[in-house]
Design a protein around this motif. Structure first.
Motif, PDB file in Angstrom:
ATOM      1  N   ASN A   1       0.790  -1.243   0.000  1.00  0.00           N
ATOM      2  CA  ASN A   1       0.000   0.000   0.000  1.00  0.00           C
ATOM      3  C   ASN A   1       0.818   1.287   0.000  1.00  0.00           C
ATOM      4  O   ASN A   1       0.252   2.368   0.024  1.00  0.00           O
ATOM      5  N   GLY A   2       2.141   1.169  -0.017  1.00  0.00           N
ATOM      6  CA  GLY A   2       2.962   2.377   0.003  1.00  0.00           C
ATOM      7  C   GLY A   2       3.323   2.824   1.410  1.00  0.00           C
ATOM      8  O   GLY A   2       4.129   3.736   1.573  1.00  0.00           O
TER       9      GLY A   2
ATOM     10  N   LYS B   1       4.357  -5.115  -6.066  1.00  0.00           N
ATOM     11  CA  LYS B   1       2.906  -4.954  -5.954  1.00  0.00           C
ATOM     12  C   LYS B   1       2.380  -6.207  -5.273  1.00  0.00           C
ATOM     13  O   LYS B   1       2.902  -7.313  -5.491  1.00  0.00           O
TER      14      LYS B   1
ATOM     15  N   THR C   1       1.657   8.889  -5.623  1.00  0.00           N
ATOM     16  CA  THR C   1       0.847   7.778  -6.139  1.00  0.00           C
ATOM     17  C   THR C   1       0.387   6.904  -4.961  1.00  0.00           C
ATOM     18  O   THR C   1      -0.375   7.360  -4.134  1.00  0.00           O
ATOM     19  N   ARG C   2       0.874   5.656  -4.881  1.00  0.00           N
ATOM     20  CA  ARG C   2       0.454   4.768  -3.787  1.00  0.00           C
ATOM     21  C   ARG C   2       0.707   5.420  -2.437  1.00  0.00           C
ATOM     22  O   ARG C   2       1.818   5.829  -2.147  1.00  0.00           O
TER      23      ARG C   2
ATOM     24  N   ALA D   1      -4.334   7.865  -3.832  1.00  0.00           N
ATOM     25  CA  ALA D   1      -3.377   7.977  -4.934  1.00  0.00           C
ATOM     26  C   ALA D   1      -3.797   9.032  -5.943  1.00  0.00           C
ATOM     27  O   ALA D   1      -4.971   9.151  -6.290  1.00  0.00           O
TER      28      ALA D   1
ATOM     29  N   ASP E   1      -4.143  -1.212   5.153  1.00  0.00           N
ATOM     30  CA  ASP E   1      -4.701  -0.576   3.973  1.00  0.00           C
ATOM     31  C   ASP E   1      -6.097  -0.034   4.229  1.00  0.00           C
ATOM     32  O   ASP E   1      -7.008  -0.788   4.517  1.00  0.00           O
TER      33      ASP E   1
ATOM     34  N   ARG F   1      -7.227  -1.871  -3.239  1.00  0.00           N
ATOM     35  CA  ARG F   1      -6.035  -1.673  -4.070  1.00  0.00           C
ATOM     36  C   ARG F   1      -6.443  -1.003  -5.373  1.00  0.00           C
ATOM     37  O   ARG F   1      -7.276  -1.511  -6.104  1.00  0.00           O
TER      38      ARG F   1
ATOM     39  N   CYS G   1      -3.879   0.735  -7.450  1.00  0.00           N
ATOM     40  CA  CYS G   1      -2.787   0.943  -8.415  1.00  0.00           C
ATOM     41  C   CYS G   1      -1.757  -0.171  -8.281  1.00  0.00           C
ATOM     42  O   CYS G   1      -1.957  -1.101  -7.531  1.00  0.00           O
TER      43      CYS G   1
END
Lengths: 334, 334
Positions: free
Chosen positions: A13-14, A130, B220-221, B267, B328, B332, B334
């Motif tokens: 998820n970053g 990912k 982004t993420r 994102a 999260d 999801r 990206c």
């Protein structure tokens, strides 16, 4: 709530879990060349004519005798640079990981990827991970992209092939295909065969100085037969192969006979097919046979003087046309 | 036996069907830069300091208002080069396609990828396709790797950030995240929102001449909050953001309130966060606002003089710590 031994969606998820996974696993195995604080990585100290190649790895099972998806993801991409007449320098790696994947297994596979790259002398400079939802990802897919530099004065290509040129193969065909199939155990067979997956740089480097070297390719998906068809499609010339000259190990032959497969279409991951002028063919053979990886190298055929099919002269003196691969005769193995 | 409207395993076997799929679909949309007869492709006419980046795309759904996985796979990778201070030149593409995928849909997505690359002036020079068994691939995953050259005399990085520097964002945050979520229709909502996915090169180029430009990143993420945490982790400095200054469109706010999401973690795929010296911050803002993509750009915060959290001063005058993303909060996207 979460079992820390397995990949979770939050690992993609970053946020914190992704940062920690990348630091504890990817950076640890890939080394200092990988700076994860950058959006793009510099490629330092590179000059000359650049070459690039990319490949995706979806092998099933992920581990097999002689290799795993991690080592294969390095060999596959570096070998494409090697047969194109380049010296590999840099690699990028993408990992698409399925939710629920065991972290200890991921660690083992990524460690193997890092070790294989180090052995080949290439630096992993960028990457991406990912996480895909459970049931959507086949466990682990890897993608590697390789950058190298063309060896000076080496200009290889299908367009240089001439009638009368010889076809050589650096070793027995089909070991990878059969080893992966047996590793699935879906046939109830098991054998002593290991994959031929390896870095082919020693083989390609051995031929660089030969003026008669026209073209090299590694016979991966679709095997030796597919390489001959790619040559035929690009040049227009037919080809004659001698079945008795093509090295195939006895256990590969045995499994093929039992299951109805044809070794000519089986993937190799550590072999090279070379097209060399008639004059230099014996020299090329001697250069390969002097290497441990090339001990079983052979001259297996000749480029015809006219258009025509790829013809295999069998050990019994008959002739058989090697057709282009149509519907898949094999389980997907690469 | 086979329905030709759908991808079959044989489209990935290296044989005739794969060759025809690549010629009729990928080569047609990518153009002459893609020579499929080579194991590795040359990168001609490139000089200067090279930079590389790679990204994987697993967006679900594959098409959404304002973009699709094909256009996103170009924007995502080119934007990573752009924010790193590079001009993109070349791209490689990997497609992992699930057995049973509709060929007409693949054609549409790959056409979009090709068009987007052409518009950005980058050539697609190498690629790879794999077909994975039904149930193992999420439909379509794409991986793109981009090569560019660093803009001369531009040296950006987290290490150049200093206390007192300003944080800017080029436009409203979260449009991409919300547009993709709504496109799934799993909330029973639909709106007029489109993704912000776009090439950010006009935005990054606009700031190249500013001596006070320290660092750029595309959120982004993990969104804007994650970029602030990356800055904090690398520099050790805290940050103060003004909630009232951060542009968020009304429908994004509304959906976030309804579903309990936080726009700071959503994102974006066409926005840039820049860190600029106090002295050059207003100039940077004016340069961005002069562009159509930057009309809503804003100065949103300041780098603190000491270690500390990322603090958001809310519109009501309260303070809230923006934590690093943990588990999260979002599907999801990206």
């Amino acid at each position: 709530m979460h079992d820390d031994r397995y990949i979770q969606l939050a690992h993609g998820n970053g946020g914190r879990r992704m940062r920690e996974l990348i630091a504890s696993l990817f950076v640890r195995h890939f080394g200092d060349s990988l700076n994860t604080q950058r959006d793009a990585a510099p490629l330092p100290d590179i000059s000359g004519d650049l070459m690039i190649t990319t490949d995706s790895f979806t092998v099933n099972p992920l581990e097999f005798p002689g290799g795993n998806i991690g080592s294969l993801a390095v060999h596959g991409t570096l070998n494409d640079l090697a047969v194109a007449g380049a010296e590999p320098r840099y690699l990028t790696v993408n990992a698409l990981i399925e939710e629920g994947f065991e972290i200890a297994r991921l660690d083992r596979l990524i460690a193997s990827l890092g070790d294989t790259a180090r052995e080949a002398g290439v630096a992993i400079v960028a990457g991406d991970t990912k996480v895909v939802a459970r049931g959507e990802g086949g466990g682990l897919y890897l993608v590697t992209t390789g950058i190298g530099t063309r060896v000076p004065r080496l200009n290889l290509g299908l367009e240089h092939i001439e009638p009368g040129d010889r076809l050589l193969v650096s070793g027995p065909i089909g070991d990878h295909g059969i080893a992966v199939m047996l590793a699935r155990e879906q046939f109830g067979l098991s054998g002593s065969l290991t994959s031929d997956a390896a870095c082919v740089l020693p083989l390609t480097r051995a031929l660089h100085a030969l003026p008669g070297l026209r073209f090299m390719r590694d016979p991966t998906r679709g095997g030796l037969a597919t390489v001959t068809h790619e040559i035929r499609e690009a040049t227009g010339y037919g080809m004659s192969l001698e079945e008795s000259a093509v090295p195939v190990r006895a256990p590969v032959k045995a499994v093929c006979e039992m299951l109805g497969y044809d070794p000519y279409y089986l993937a190799c991951e550590g072999r090279v097919v070379a097209v060399v002028s008639e004059q230099d063919a014996e020299k090329a053979l001697a250069l390969w046979r002097a290497l441990p990886q090339g001990a079983d190298a052979a001259i297996i055929g000749t480029i015809d003087h006219k258009t025509g099919p790829v013809v295999l002269t069998t050990s019994l003196g008959g002739q058989r046309v090697l057709d282009e691969l149509e519907d898949d005769p094999l389980p997907r193995i690469c």
